[in-house]
Structures are given as structure tokens and as C-alpha cells.
Design an enzyme around this catalytic site. Structure first.
Site, mmCIF file in Angstrom:
data_model
loop_
_atom_site.group_PDB
_atom_site.id
_atom_site.type_symbol
_atom_site.label_atom_id
_atom_site.label_comp_id
_atom_site.label_asym_id
_atom_site.label_seq_id
_atom_site.Cartn_x
_atom_site.Cartn_y
_atom_site.Cartn_z
ATOM 1 N N ARG A 40 4.093 3.768 -2.720
ATOM 2 C CA ARG A 40 2.933 3.062 -3.301
ATOM 3 C C ARG A 40 2.928 3.144 -4.819
ATOM 4 N NH1 ARG A 40 -1.123 2.538 1.022
ATOM 5 N NH2 ARG A 40 0.293 1.803 2.620
ATOM 6 N N ARG A 73 -3.021 0.110 -6.595
ATOM 7 C CA ARG A 73 -4.320 0.053 -7.261
ATOM 8 C C ARG A 73 -4.525 0.992 -8.430
ATOM 9 N NH1 ARG A 73 -7.316 0.565 -1.679
ATOM 10 N NH2 ARG A 73 -5.367 1.670 -1.374
ATOM 11 N N ARG A 123 -4.726 -8.600 -8.999
ATOM 12 C CA ARG A 123 -5.481 -8.713 -7.742
ATOM 13 C C ARG A 123 -6.709 -9.615 -7.917
ATOM 14 N NH1 ARG A 123 -7.574 -3.392 -4.667
ATOM 15 N NH2 ARG A 123 -8.815 -3.336 -6.550
ATOM 16 N N ASP A 153 4.024 -5.235 3.283
ATOM 17 C CA ASP A 153 3.318 -4.281 4.141
ATOM 18 C C ASP A 153 4.069 -4.176 5.465
ATOM 19 O OD1 ASP A 153 0.520 -2.777 3.919
ATOM 20 O OD2 ASP A 153 0.901 -3.240 6.015
ATOM 21 N N TYR A 191 -1.431 -0.203 15.324
ATOM 22 C CA TYR A 191 -2.288 -1.205 14.685
ATOM 23 C C TYR A 191 -2.593 -2.369 15.624
ATOM 24 C CZ TYR A 191 -2.279 0.816 10.039
ATOM 25 O OH TYR A 191 -2.501 1.641 8.976
HETATM 26 O O1 CP3 Z 1 5.067 1.641 -1.579
HETATM 27 C C1 CP3 Z 1 4.991 0.568 -2.182
HETATM 28 O O2 CP3 Z 1 4.722 0.461 -3.413
HETATM 29 C C2 CP3 Z 1 5.360 -0.708 -1.428
HETATM 30 C C3 CP3 Z 1 4.310 -1.401 -0.805
HETATM 31 C C4 CP3 Z 1 3.720 -0.901 0.496
HETATM 32 C C5 CP3 Z 1 2.412 -1.289 0.891
HETATM 33 N N1 CP3 Z 1 2.194 -0.845 2.157
HETATM 34 C C6 CP3 Z 1 1.499 -2.078 0.049
HETATM 35 C C7 CP3 Z 1 0.051 -1.881 0.284
HETATM 36 C C8 CP3 Z 1 4.249 -0.144 1.537
HETATM 37 C C9 CP3 Z 1 5.595 0.558 1.638
HETATM 38 C C10 CP3 Z 1 3.278 -0.131 2.599
HETATM 39 C C11 CP3 Z 1 3.519 0.515 3.907
HETATM 40 C C12 CP3 Z 1 2.375 0.730 4.800
HETATM 41 N N2 CP3 Z 1 1.308 -0.090 5.046
HETATM 42 C C13 CP3 Z 1 2.247 1.861 5.651
HETATM 43 C C14 CP3 Z 1 3.247 2.973 5.751
HETATM 44 C C15 CP3 Z 1 3.054 3.941 4.637
HETATM 45 C C16 CP3 Z 1 1.876 4.858 4.819
HETATM 46 O O3 CP3 Z 1 0.886 4.672 4.102
HETATM 47 O O4 CP3 Z 1 1.944 5.729 5.687
HETATM 48 C C17 CP3 Z 1 1.056 1.722 6.378
HETATM 49 C C18 CP3 Z 1 0.500 2.710 7.373
HETATM 50 C C19 CP3 Z 1 0.474 0.486 5.995
HETATM 51 C C20 CP3 Z 1 -0.790 -0.115 6.492
HETATM 52 C C21 CP3 Z 1 -1.751 -0.242 5.359
HETATM 53 N N3 CP3 Z 1 -1.741 -1.309 4.468
HETATM 54 C C22 CP3 Z 1 -2.751 0.665 4.944
HETATM 55 C C23 CP3 Z 1 -3.110 1.950 5.641
HETATM 56 C C24 CP3 Z 1 -3.322 0.142 3.768
HETATM 57 C C25 CP3 Z 1 -4.331 0.813 2.858
HETATM 58 C C26 CP3 Z 1 -5.729 0.534 3.116
HETATM 59 C C27 CP3 Z 1 -6.493 0.855 1.839
HETATM 60 O O5 CP3 Z 1 -6.952 -0.099 1.200
HETATM 61 O O6 CP3 Z 1 -6.568 2.022 1.464
HETATM 62 C C28 CP3 Z 1 -2.695 -1.080 3.498
HETATM 63 C C29 CP3 Z 1 -2.954 -1.986 2.360
HETATM 64 C C30 CP3 Z 1 -1.940 -1.848 1.272
HETATM 65 N N4 CP3 Z 1 -0.605 -2.054 1.467
HETATM 66 C C31 CP3 Z 1 -2.183 -1.529 -0.078
HETATM 67 C C32 CP3 Z 1 -0.926 -1.558 -0.734
HETATM 68 C C33 CP3 Z 1 -0.654 -1.327 -2.188
HETATM 69 C C34 CP3 Z 1 -3.544 -1.241 -0.713
HETATM 70 C C35 CP3 Z 1 -4.419 -2.433 -0.732
HETATM 71 C C36 CP3 Z 1 -4.255 -3.340 -1.917
HETATM 72 O O7 CP3 Z 1 -3.399 -3.155 -2.774
HETATM 73 O O8 CP3 Z 1 -5.016 -4.328 -2.042
#
Ligand code: CP3
Length: 352
Positions: free
Chosen positions: A28, A32, A41, A78, A155
Site C-alpha cells: 500500500r 491515502r 481521488r 485490487d 469476500y
Molecule cells: O499495495 C499497493 O500499493 C497496491 C495496491 C493494492 C490495493 N489493494 C489498493 C487499495 C493492493 C496490493 C491491494 C490488495 C488488497 N485489497 C488486499 C490484500 C492486502 C491486504 O490488505 O491484506 C485486500 C484484503 C484488499 C481488499 C481491500 N480493498 C480492502 C480491505 C480495502 C481497504 C478498505 C479501506 O478503505 O480501508 C480496499 C480498498 C483499497 N485497495 C485501498 C487501496 C489503496 C484504499 C481505498 C482507497 O484508496 O480509496
């Protein structure tokens, strides 16, 4: 394929070369906590737009590259991104994560899933990965990633993130045959998708089985491990030289079992001391991690001490320096910068 010294550091470490310093990137690292990301965003409020419009996804992926020059640049996407290609509609909601329009709970829904055709349903991934490779050249390694079957199924069956995983565990423990069919279909789709990412330019693949740590060890062996193996085996059949990384959140009780997945590199989170992880996994297994993301709220001295502690415990070679999980949203950007600068000044060759 031989190891070439013109290859980027992370790729060389992932292939087992002993280097002067461990390569460093963060999960990540695009997200954010970065003002540049929050600004973008506002212009593109939909996560799917940010990750599926190639120019926007390329820009987000490169934001941390431009700010910190990490040794790994990960595709901004994602784990749920490939699901619409199987016929599973989804969205990623702000502050919540993935939302599945019609959760899968019946045999008929499992039977109706389509095989993944990535060229058709994920054409943007090709544009994004090709551009990232072109942009970073051999100065950094481009990582692709996929979600593992158990975590994606969690999910899709629950319909959204969960604290208890009651619905999928109910299915696992009362109708395992249907769940196994679903996990098998997901494994084949995910392997196809990972192969496609490699063909498009990804040099390393990380498999996220984030929620497999919610399973007891015996259930991990039934519902998670066999499908991690199936994904890794299928990738290796066609792409034997691409290093494969496995991540499970809260994996302290599972490390030895994770090593049986066929991964080249195991991500170690901060619930395990790195020296203990090395002892438990054996020196032949490469490791990634393992700082608590919360360390980045500490002072610079504190951050430096924790980096040195991890690097010392990981020992020489076979280590990719990283956090044990993603950067937290309120992390100060200057601390992320300090983390990268400090990590890049390490010299194991001259260390006592
Ligand atoms: O790591 C990186 O920089 C690459 C991008 C990336 C995202 N999601 C972008 C994202 C990666 C590798 C993921 C993987 C992902 N997504 C996982 C596995 C990693 C982990 O966290 O264990 C999982 C479980 C998800 C599912 C998911 N998508 C979650 C739990 C969330 C967060 C919810 C929240 O808002 O806290 C997301 C949304 C997400 N995916 C965000 C990002 C940067 C945050 C929301 C946003 O940027 O608007």
C-alpha cells in the site's frame, strides 16, 4: 534463466542472490497517506476508475516511485479487480473495501461462473504493466499481485469484509463440496490472471491470502493451502523463473504450513520476531517483512532502530525489507521517505 547484475535489486534478491543491502518496498505504498493520491481521488472518486483507467492507475502506481524510488513498484489495483470477468459484479467502497453485488451462496451460482479471459475482461492491466516497466526500466522491479482463492471466496460469499467470517465458515463446515468447487474455479482463474500479468510485464507475483489467518491450522490445510499450491503450480508450469511471494495476515501460527505452498518468499508480519521466523522457516526460504506499519508513527530514531533490528535478524541474503502489512492511512509521508532513505543506506558488506 541466469541472474544478471543489470537486473533490479529486488528481482536479484528474490532469485537468491546475496546483495549489499536488502531491497525495500512497502505494501500500500500508493494510497491515502499520500497527498498526491488524495488529490487525484477528488478528481476520480471511484476506485474502479482509479484502478481501471490506465492513465490514472499508471499515475497512482508511480506516485510512490517518484517520491521515494522504492526497489519495488506494485501495480495499483485490487484483489477483486478480476471478479467481473468471472461474472461477479463488485465495487470497492470508500473506507469499507470490496462490496459484492450478489454474494455467491448456491450451487447454481457456482456453476454459472465463467472462465477468466484476461485479454477480454482485463485489457487495462496490459497497458498499465507495460507502461510501468517502461517507466522504471531496470531501476526497480514491477510487482503484480493476485488474491488467493480463500480470501477472494471470503469476500464473494460474505458479500463484503467481515470480522467473523460466519457465512463462509458456515458453508465450509456444512457444505464443503460446493465451497471446494468454488475455490477450485477461483484458483484456475487466478492462475490464468497471474500468468497474464507476467506476460504483460510483472516480474514478481505476490499472492495475498490475507484472511487465511482467520482459519485454524487444520482448516488452513483444507481450504487455503491446497489452493495456494494450485495457483503457484499453474504459474510455475508456464513461468518457472518468476519469483512468487505469499502473504497471510496474522500468520504467526501458520509459517511452517505457508512454506509448503510452493512460494519462494514468505511474508512475515510483526506478530513474529524475524529471528524466530528465520529459525522456523530454515535459511533456504526467503523472507519479506516484517516491521509493524505502526512503527512509522514513531520518531526517526525509533524507525531507524527497528529497520536495523529487522535487517540484523533477517541476516545476510534472502530478505526483502518491507512492512508486515500495508502503510496505514494517517502515516506521515516524511516518515515513509525516511524509511526508504534509511533502508537504502544500509550496507551489509561493511557491517560487522
Ligand atoms: O499495495 C499497493 O500499493 C497496491 C495496491 C493494492 C490495493 N489493494 C489498493 C487499495 C493492493 C496490493 C491491494 C490488495 C488488497 N485489497 C488486499 C490484500 C492486502 C491486504 O490488505 O491484506 C485486500 C484484503 C484488499 C481488499 C481491500 N480493498 C480492502 C480491505 C480495502 C481497504 C478498505 C479501506 O478503505 O480501508 C480496499 C480498498 C483499497 N485497495 C485501498 C487501496 C489503496 C484504499 C481505498 C482507497 O484508496 O480509496
Amino acid at each position: 534463466m541466469g541472474v544478471s547484475s543489470s537486473d533490479p535489486l529486488l528481482l536479484r534478491a528474490a532469485r537468491g542472490e546475496v546483495l549489499d543491502r536488502p531491497p525495500v518496498w512497502m505494501m500500500r505504498q500508493a494510497g491515502r497517506y499520500m497527498k498526491a493520491y488524495r488529490d487525484l481521488r477528488e478528481k476520480y472518486p471511484s476506485f474502479r476508475d482509479r484502478s481501471e483507467i490506465p492513465e490514472v492507475a499508471i499515475e497512482v502506481s508511480l506516485q510512490p516511485w517518484k517520491a521515494f524510488q522504492p526497489d519495488g513498484v506494485i501495480l495499483f489495483s485490487d484483489i477483486v479487480t478480476p471478479l467481473p470477468g468471472l461474472g461477479i459484479e463488485m465495487d470497492v467502497a470508500e473506507g469499507k473495501g470490496p462490496i459484492i453485488a450478489s454474494p455467491i451462496r448456491t450451487q447454481q451460482q457456482v456453476d454459472n461462473l465463467r472462465p477468466l479471459e484476461p485479454e477480454e475482461s482485463l485489457p487495462f492491466i496490459k497497458t498499465i504493466l507495460q507502461s510501468l516497466r517502461q517507466e522504471v526500466g531496470n531501476k526497480s522491479t514491477v510487482l503484480g499481485f493476485v488474491g488467493a482463492p480463500w480470501t477472494l471466496a471470503a469476500y464473494v460469499v460474505e458479500g463484503k469484509g467481515s470480522k467473523t467470517y460466519s457465512i463462509i465458515k458456515n458453508m465450509a463446515f456444512t457444505d464443503p463440496t460446493m465451497l471446494h468447487q468454488f475455490l477450485g474455479k477461483l484458483a484456475d482463474a487466478i492462475a490464468t490472471y497471474a500468468r497474464y500479468q507476467i506476460d504483460c510485464g510483472a516480474q514478481v507475483i505476490q499472492l495475498f491470502d490475507s484472511w487465511a489467518g482467520q482459519l485454524s491450522p487444520q482448516d488452513y490445510e483444507t481450504f487455503a493451502l491446497p489452493y495456494q499450491k494450485r495457483v503457484f503450480q499453474q504459474i510455475r508450469q508456464t513461468h518457472p523463473d518468476t519469483p512468487l511471494i505469499l502473504l497471510v495476515s496474522g500468520s504467526a501460527g501458520l509459517l511452517e504450513r505457508m512454506a509448503k505452498s510452493g512460494a519462494d518468499i514468505i511474508t512475515v508480519d510483526w506478530t513474529v520476531d524475524m529471528a524466530d521466523a528465520r529459525a522456523r522457516l530454515g535459511t533456504h526460504m526467503k523472507v519479506q517483512g516484517n516491521l509493524d506499519p505502526g512503527v512509522l508513527f514513531g520518531s526517526q530514531e525509533f524507525i531507524r532502530d527497528r529497520i536495523y533490528d529487522t535487517v540484523r535478524k533477517a541476516g545476510h541474503g534472502g530478505h526483502i525489507l518491507n512492512l508486515g502489512h500495508g502503510v496505514l492511512p494517517s502515516t506521515p509521508e516524511e516518515n515513509v521517505k525516511f524509511f526508504f532513505e534509511t533502508a537504502k543506506q544500509i550496507s551489509l558488506a561493511t557491517a560487522a
